[in-house]
Design a protein around this motif. Structure first.
Motif, PDB file in Angstrom:
ATOM      1  N   GLN A 213       2.746  -9.322 -20.036  1.00  0.00           N
ATOM      2  CA  GLN A 213       2.044  -9.993 -21.132  1.00  0.00           C
ATOM      3  C   GLN A 213       3.000 -10.984 -21.784  1.00  0.00           C
ATOM      4  N   PRO A 214       2.599 -12.253 -21.932  1.00  0.00           N
ATOM      5  CA  PRO A 214       1.408 -12.882 -21.357  1.00  0.00           C
ATOM      6  C   PRO A 214       1.583 -13.109 -19.861  1.00  0.00           C
ATOM      7  N   ASP A 227      -3.655 -17.492 -14.217  1.00  0.00           N
ATOM      8  CA  ASP A 227      -3.101 -16.142 -14.163  1.00  0.00           C
ATOM      9  C   ASP A 227      -1.999 -16.129 -13.097  1.00  0.00           C
ATOM     10  N   LEU A 228      -0.738 -16.222 -13.550  1.00  0.00           N
ATOM     11  CA  LEU A 228       0.366 -16.306 -12.598  1.00  0.00           C
ATOM     12  C   LEU A 228       0.534 -15.012 -11.815  1.00  0.00           C
ATOM     13  N   ALA A 229       0.246 -13.873 -12.437  1.00  0.00           N
ATOM     14  CA  ALA A 229       0.364 -12.601 -11.725  1.00  0.00           C
ATOM     15  C   ALA A 229      -0.606 -12.546 -10.552  1.00  0.00           C
ATOM     16  N   SER A 260       6.932 -11.932 -15.151  1.00  0.00           N
ATOM     17  CA  SER A 260       7.175 -12.023 -16.592  1.00  0.00           C
ATOM     18  C   SER A 260       8.268 -13.045 -16.888  1.00  0.00           C
ATOM     19  N   TYR A 261       9.334 -13.029 -16.098  1.00  0.00           N
ATOM     20  CA  TYR A 261      10.431 -13.974 -16.308  1.00  0.00           C
ATOM     21  C   TYR A 261       9.972 -15.399 -16.013  1.00  0.00           C
ATOM     22  N   VAL A 289       6.489 -15.376  -6.125  1.00  0.00           N
ATOM     23  CA  VAL A 289       6.463 -15.944  -7.478  1.00  0.00           C
ATOM     24  C   VAL A 289       6.902 -17.404  -7.449  1.00  0.00           C
ATOM     25  N   ALA A 290       7.928 -17.717  -6.649  1.00  0.00           N
ATOM     26  CA  ALA A 290       8.408 -19.102  -6.566  1.00  0.00           C
ATOM     27  C   ALA A 290       7.340 -20.026  -5.990  1.00  0.00           C
TER      28      ALA A 290
END
Length: 355
Positions: A213-214, A227-229, A260-261, A289-290
């Motif tokens: 979060q967020p 929504d990056l997740a 999160s990071y 993630v990248a």
């Protein structure tokens, strides 16, 4: 600063004073007989601290009182009165510039002045110059091994010999050729660039994606947040297919930490890959993630390895980055910087460079 001396310096100073030789002109030279680390040179450092020490050279009333308590009771009271008047105003110093290359048996600092004062300054100047020169020389040897293009970061604060040792290590590593430090106070005091990544504790503090979060991040060019997740999860499947590793082996807490990071620092995202398994978890999670960030217009700035065979793992990671870059048509991906830490020695650095 004057009491930063060995007791025998004061005892000898008393001998000079008793013999009426205390104001005789004297000169002392600082040099070393053998270079450190079995090398052929050293860097002269600590000179600026030495000059500050000279300017602050005084015996306060409390200092004189303490010396009365440790010197023999037969010491003449007039000697203590004389110590209270001392300063280094009649002392001159000749030295090479800070950070200069110096060689065995060649003086790189000369002190001239009244014999008694020069005597008292010996230990102080050795203390300020010896450790500084050792650290700077060690840093210079690392720089020569690494070459001009590799970035070197000093991050020994947590293992240093107290706060003073830590600040000195940061300062003189920078003088010796390092690019930056993790030490915030050293950055503030000395203007050294400060850098850092993330720790294993940050990664381990997450257990699942629901904790993020967020989780929404707007594209860099503007637009509605994404929504990056969720985006990272979809990329994880594609990355694992390419690497032929099951997505179930990728630690979900680690993925959550990376997401999160990345949401917090989308322009400065970097991953620590070895909290769990590098090949089956850290690497695919980072790539996912990248690549999700790339889809939104951002670019990851690097990864760090902190354990295992650093050279071999770095080669494997570079291969994966290149494969992802080619397969997903992301040219910069193959050049993502790889940082290594933990027990880096001259030997390991040389092996790393060779491989």
């Amino acid at each position: 600063m004057a009491p930063l001396a060995d007791l025998y310096q004061v005892s000898m100073a008393y001998g000079h004073w008793r013999a009426g030789r205390h104001r005789a002109p004297a000169a002392a030279e600082l040099f070393f007989r053998r270079p450190p680390f079995r090398g052929s040179f050293a860097l002269g450092a600590g000179l600026a601290e030495g000059l500050r020490g000279l300017r602050a050279f005084r015996f306060s009333a409390a200092d004189v009182a303490y010396l009365r308590s440790v010197l023999p009771s037969t010491t003449d009271d007039a000697f203590f009165d004389y110590l209270a008047t001392l300063d280094a105003s009649e002392v001159t110093v000749t030295a090479v510039p800070e950070g200069s290359v110096v060689f065995p048996r060649v003086p790189f600092l000369q002190v001239k002045g009244p014999l008694l004062v020069v005597q008292l300054l010996e230990t102080t100047l050795l203390c300020l110059v010896n450790y500084a020169s050792l650290v700077a020389t060690n840093a210079a040897r690392f720089r020569l091994l690494a070459g001009p293009d590799v970035k070197l970061m000093e991050m020994g604060l947590r293992r240093a010999q107290g706060p003073d040792g830590a600040l000195s290590a940061s300062k003189y590593s920078y003088i010796g050729g390092f690019d930056c430090t993790s030490n915030i106070l050293a950055g503030k005091l000395y203007g050294i660039p400060v850098r850092g990544t993330i720790a294993h504790s940050f990664v381990m503090s997450f257990r699942c994606l629901e904790e993020v979060q967020p989780r929404d991040l707007p594209p860099r060019a503007g637009g509605d947040p994404v929504d990056l997740a969720g985006l990272a999860v979809s990329w994880l499947q594609r990355v694992c297919d390419l690497l032929q590793t099951p997505p179930s082996k990728a630690n979900q807490g680690e993925l959550a930490a990376f997401v999160s990071y990345a949401v917090t620092f989308p322009c400065d995202f970097q991953g620590l890959l070895d909290t769990y398994c590098v090949r089956r978890s850290g690497l695919p999670n980072f790539c996912a993630v990248a690549l999700a960030l790339h889809q939104l217009g951002y670019q990851a700035i690097g990864v760090r390895l902190d354990s295992g065979d650093l050279a071999q793992q770095s080669k494997e990671i570079r291969g994966v980055f290149r494969a992802c870059g080619a397969h997903f048509h992301v040219p910069w991906f193959g050049t993502i910087p790889i940082a290594v830490s933990n027990d880096i020695s001259e030997q390991s650095l040389e092996e790393f460079r060779r491989e």
